[in-house]
Design a protein around this motif. Structure first.
Motif, PDB file in Angstrom:
ATOM      1  N   GLY A  96      53.616  31.391  32.302  1.00  0.00           N
ATOM      2  CA  GLY A  96      53.963  29.341  33.398  1.00  0.00           C
ATOM      3  C   GLY A  96      54.222  30.259  34.878  1.00  0.00           C
ATOM      4  N   ARG A  97      54.716  31.359  35.403  1.00  0.00           N
ATOM      5  CA  ARG A  97      55.555  32.577  36.098  1.00  0.00           C
ATOM      6  C   ARG A  97      54.330  33.291  36.688  1.00  0.00           C
ATOM      7  NH1 ARG A  97      59.903  34.855  35.822  1.00  0.00           N
ATOM      8  NH2 ARG A  97      60.162  35.060  34.119  1.00  0.00           N
ATOM      9  N   PHE A  98      53.528  33.985  35.199  1.00  0.00           N
ATOM     10  CA  PHE A  98      53.198  35.547  35.452  1.00  0.00           C
ATOM     11  C   PHE A  98      51.609  35.016  34.902  1.00  0.00           C
ATOM     12  CE2 PHE A  98      55.910  38.795  34.680  1.00  0.00           C
ATOM     13  CZ  PHE A  98      56.997  38.404  35.462  1.00  0.00           C
ATOM     14  N   ALA A  99      50.355  35.745  35.768  1.00  0.00           N
ATOM     15  CA  ALA A  99      49.267  35.766  35.891  1.00  0.00           C
ATOM     16  C   ALA A  99      48.631  36.995  35.655  1.00  0.00           C
ATOM     17  CB  ALA A  99      48.459  34.894  36.878  1.00  0.00           C
ATOM     18  N   ILE A 100      47.364  37.408  35.260  1.00  0.00           N
ATOM     19  CA  ILE A 100      46.917  38.409  35.053  1.00  0.00           C
ATOM     20  C   ILE A 100      45.852  38.170  35.889  1.00  0.00           C
ATOM     21  CG2 ILE A 100      46.417  38.251  32.448  1.00  0.00           C
ATOM     22  CD1 ILE A 100      46.449  41.222  32.884  1.00  0.00           C
ATOM     23  N   SER A 101      44.945  39.209  36.210  1.00  0.00           N
ATOM     24  CA  SER A 101      43.895  39.066  36.586  1.00  0.00           C
ATOM     25  C   SER A 101      43.007  40.614  36.599  1.00  0.00           C
ATOM     26  CB  SER A 101      43.060  37.931  38.127  1.00  0.00           C
ATOM     27  OG  SER A 101      44.078  38.933  39.174  1.00  0.00           O
ATOM     28  N   ARG A 102      41.556  40.465  37.122  1.00  0.00           N
ATOM     29  CA  ARG A 102      41.226  41.770  37.275  1.00  0.00           C
ATOM     30  C   ARG A 102      39.974  41.061  38.266  1.00  0.00           C
ATOM     31  NH1 ARG A 102      39.215  43.181  31.870  1.00  0.00           N
ATOM     32  NH2 ARG A 102      38.606  44.903  32.013  1.00  0.00           N
ATOM     33  N   ASP A 103      39.655  42.982  39.241  1.00  0.00           N
ATOM     34  CA  ASP A 103      38.507  42.263  39.904  1.00  0.00           C
ATOM     35  C   ASP A 103      37.986  43.553  40.234  1.00  0.00           C
ATOM     36  OD1 ASP A 103      36.736  43.361  42.333  1.00  0.00           O
ATOM     37  OD2 ASP A 103      37.965  41.914  43.785  1.00  0.00           O
ATOM     38  N   ASN A 104      36.283  43.492  38.465  1.00  0.00           N
ATOM     39  CA  ASN A 104      36.149  45.131  38.371  1.00  0.00           C
ATOM     40  C   ASN A 104      35.506  45.808  39.238  1.00  0.00           C
ATOM     41  OD1 ASN A 104      36.773  43.784  35.547  1.00  0.00           O
ATOM     42  ND2 ASN A 104      34.621  42.951  35.325  1.00  0.00           N
ATOM     43  N   ALA A 105      34.810  44.982  39.936  1.00  0.00           N
ATOM     44  CA  ALA A 105      34.741  45.527  41.191  1.00  0.00           C
ATOM     45  C   ALA A 105      35.148  46.168  42.576  1.00  0.00           C
ATOM     46  CB  ALA A 105      33.668  44.178  42.594  1.00  0.00           C
ATOM     47  N   LYS A 106      37.015  45.703  41.979  1.00  0.00           N
ATOM     48  CA  LYS A 106      37.777  46.763  43.403  1.00  0.00           C
ATOM     49  C   LYS A 106      37.742  47.375  41.893  1.00  0.00           C
ATOM     50  CE  LYS A 106      38.342  43.114  46.912  1.00  0.00           C
ATOM     51  NZ  LYS A 106      39.703  42.702  47.304  1.00  0.00           N
ATOM     52  N   MET A 107      38.081  47.694  40.935  1.00  0.00           N
ATOM     53  CA  MET A 107      38.533  48.376  40.167  1.00  0.00           C
ATOM     54  C   MET A 107      40.465  47.869  39.716  1.00  0.00           C
ATOM     55  SD  MET A 107      36.190  50.791  37.993  1.00  0.00           S
ATOM     56  CE  MET A 107      37.223  51.920  38.144  1.00  0.00           C
TER      57      MET A 107
END
Length: 126
Positions: A67-78
């Motif tokens: 509820g406080r942290f969020a993981i994400s990714r941008d594959n194009a930006k590696m």
């Protein structure tokens, strides 16, 4: 071989936000890697706070940060990210990103990851 470099750490006040970045190099794509963020304080083992399988179709969090942290990714930006909100002094640690090719299981286990960054310090003061 994949090289991971974390950035974005720093010293902040409790209740504020911070976003960590993990930039990968050495491969053409990040899309086939499970990604995770671990943290470590002196005298304790690595604690996984957030993880995402290589499929990118789910995320998991430690109860202490849910509820406080969020993981994400941008594959194009590696690049993978860890957005941290409502930071608490207990969040003070060195934060590491980790990657594992085609990882889907045991995502919260440090030994499951082959590639690690060198870490970035996050200090939260009250």
């Amino acid at each position: 071989q994949v090289q991971l470099v974390e950035s974005g750490g720093g010293s902040v006040q409790a209740g504020t936000s911070l976003t960590l970045s993990c930039t990968a190099s050495g491969r053409r794509t990040l899309s086939t890697y499970a990604m995770a963020w671990f943290r470590r304080v002196p005298g304790k083992d690595h604690e996984c706070v957030a993880a995402m399988p290589w499929t990118g179709d789910s995320t998991s969090y430690a109860d202490s940060v849910k509820g406080r942290f969020a993981i994400s990714r941008d594959n194009a930006k590696m690049t993978a990210y860890l957005q941290m909100y409502s930071l608490e002094p207990e969040d003070t640690a060195v934060y590491y990103c980790a990657a594992q090719p085609f990882g889907v299981n045991r995502l919260f286990i440090a030994r499951a990851y082959e590639y690690w960054g060198r870490g970035t310090q996050v200090t939260v003061s009250s």
